[in-house]
Design a protein around this motif. Structure first.
Motif, PDB file in Angstrom:
ATOM      1  N   UNK A   1     -24.105  52.869  24.508  1.00  0.00           N
ATOM      2  CA  UNK A   1     -23.495  53.672  25.562  1.00  0.00           C
ATOM      3  C   UNK A   1     -23.437  52.831  26.838  1.00  0.00           C
ATOM      4  N   UNK A   2     -22.725  53.312  27.845  1.00  0.00           N
ATOM      5  CA  UNK A   2     -22.662  52.602  29.129  1.00  0.00           C
ATOM      6  C   UNK A   2     -24.052  52.431  29.718  1.00  0.00           C
ATOM      7  N   UNK A   3     -24.848  53.494  29.655  1.00  0.00           N
ATOM      8  CA  UNK A   3     -26.207  53.415  30.200  1.00  0.00           C
ATOM      9  C   UNK A   3     -27.066  52.423  29.428  1.00  0.00           C
ATOM     10  N   UNK A   4     -26.925  52.380  28.112  1.00  0.00           N
ATOM     11  CA  UNK A   4     -27.683  51.425  27.295  1.00  0.00           C
ATOM     12  C   UNK A   4     -27.268  49.997  27.608  1.00  0.00           C
ATOM     13  N   UNK A   5     -25.969  49.768  27.779  1.00  0.00           N
ATOM     14  CA  UNK A   5     -25.490  48.421  28.115  1.00  0.00           C
ATOM     15  C   UNK A   5     -26.028  47.978  29.468  1.00  0.00           C
ATOM     16  N   UNK A   6     -25.986  48.864  30.432  1.00  0.00           N
ATOM     17  CA  UNK A   6     -26.489  48.526  31.767  1.00  0.00           C
ATOM     18  C   UNK A   6     -27.997  48.247  31.717  1.00  0.00           C
ATOM     19  N   UNK A   7     -28.716  49.076  31.013  1.00  0.00           N
ATOM     20  CA  UNK A   7     -30.165  48.904  30.889  1.00  0.00           C
ATOM     21  C   UNK A   7     -30.495  47.584  30.184  1.00  0.00           C
TER      22      UNK A   7
ATOM     23  N   UNK B   1     -25.410  38.998  21.433  1.00  0.00           N
ATOM     24  CA  UNK B   1     -25.821  39.984  22.439  1.00  0.00           C
ATOM     25  C   UNK B   1     -24.772  40.114  23.541  1.00  0.00           C
ATOM     26  N   UNK B   2     -24.163  38.990  23.938  1.00  0.00           N
ATOM     27  CA  UNK B   2     -23.111  39.013  24.955  1.00  0.00           C
ATOM     28  C   UNK B   2     -21.912  39.808  24.441  1.00  0.00           C
ATOM     29  N   UNK B   3     -21.545  39.593  23.194  1.00  0.00           N
ATOM     30  CA  UNK B   3     -20.434  40.347  22.600  1.00  0.00           C
ATOM     31  C   UNK B   3     -20.754  41.832  22.518  1.00  0.00           C
ATOM     32  N   UNK B   4     -21.969  42.161  22.061  1.00  0.00           N
ATOM     33  CA  UNK B   4     -22.381  43.567  21.986  1.00  0.00           C
ATOM     34  C   UNK B   4     -22.304  44.219  23.361  1.00  0.00           C
ATOM     35  N   UNK B   5     -22.708  43.497  24.371  1.00  0.00           N
ATOM     36  CA  UNK B   5     -22.688  44.013  25.739  1.00  0.00           C
ATOM     37  C   UNK B   5     -21.248  44.247  26.207  1.00  0.00           C
ATOM     38  N   UNK B   6     -20.396  43.255  26.047  1.00  0.00           N
ATOM     39  CA  UNK B   6     -19.036  43.348  26.575  1.00  0.00           C
ATOM     40  C   UNK B   6     -18.116  44.245  25.754  1.00  0.00           C
ATOM     41  N   UNK B   7     -18.298  44.291  24.446  1.00  0.00           N
ATOM     42  CA  UNK B   7     -17.434  45.124  23.610  1.00  0.00           C
ATOM     43  C   UNK B   7     -17.826  46.598  23.718  1.00  0.00           C
ATOM     44  N   UNK B   8     -19.112  46.864  23.802  1.00  0.00           N
ATOM     45  CA  UNK B   8     -19.584  48.206  24.085  1.00  0.00           C
ATOM     46  C   UNK B   8     -19.539  49.214  22.965  1.00  0.00           C
ATOM     47  N   UNK B   9     -19.157  48.831  21.763  1.00  0.00           N
ATOM     48  CA  UNK B   9     -19.031  49.823  20.694  1.00  0.00           C
ATOM     49  C   UNK B   9     -20.370  50.242  20.101  1.00  0.00           C
ATOM     50  N   UNK B  10     -21.412  49.441  20.299  1.00  0.00           N
ATOM     51  CA  UNK B  10     -22.709  49.738  19.694  1.00  0.00           C
ATOM     52  C   UNK B  10     -23.678  50.403  20.659  1.00  0.00           C
TER      53      UNK B  10
ATOM     54  N   UNK C   1     -22.809  40.118  35.386  1.00  0.00           N
ATOM     55  CA  UNK C   1     -22.842  41.573  35.503  1.00  0.00           C
ATOM     56  C   UNK C   1     -21.433  42.142  35.352  1.00  0.00           C
ATOM     57  N   UNK C   2     -21.349  43.298  34.714  1.00  0.00           N
ATOM     58  CA  UNK C   2     -20.070  43.999  34.586  1.00  0.00           C
ATOM     59  C   UNK C   2     -19.959  45.167  35.563  1.00  0.00           C
TER      60      UNK C   2
END
Length: 109
Positions: free
Chosen positions: A76-82, A65-74, A39-40
């Protein structure tokens, strides 16, 4: 003055190894790159400035998927958390169903 109780972190290698045995719990890939993505968020496992979240707060995610989650460019914060939360829930459910959750370790709340 009231002191804040210190967070006790669970560190359990069996959880991390168990995650590697699963397919990605976001995209479904099983390509040898799946790892335990912690979790971040502080409120989900106690992530801090220089400390990973509790090992019970992980999601089995492939490298992409881990990279997409941690880099966050693709996302929003809410989308990453969800995305992480949904994958985390599936991860815990799969680990328990496959009897890969270590005995004596409490499930995350």
């Amino acid at each position: 003055m009231t002191s804040v109780p210190k967070q006790v972190y669970v560190r359990n290698r069996s959880i991390l190894i168990g995650c590697r045995q699963l397919a990605c719990q976001h995209c479904g890939r099983k390509n040898g790159t799946v790892v335990a993505a912690h979790s971040n968020w502080h409120d989900l496992g106690g992530k801090g400035k220089a400390i990973k979240a509790d090992d019970r707060y992980v999601a089995a995610l492939c490298f992409k998927c881990h990279s997409d989650l941690d880099q966050g460019s693709k996302m929003t914060k809410d989308q990453r958390r969800s995305m992480w939360l949904a994958a985390h829930t599936r991860t815990i459910d799969r680990l328990v169903a496959l009897n890969l959750w270590p005995a004596g370790v409490a499930l995350p709340q």
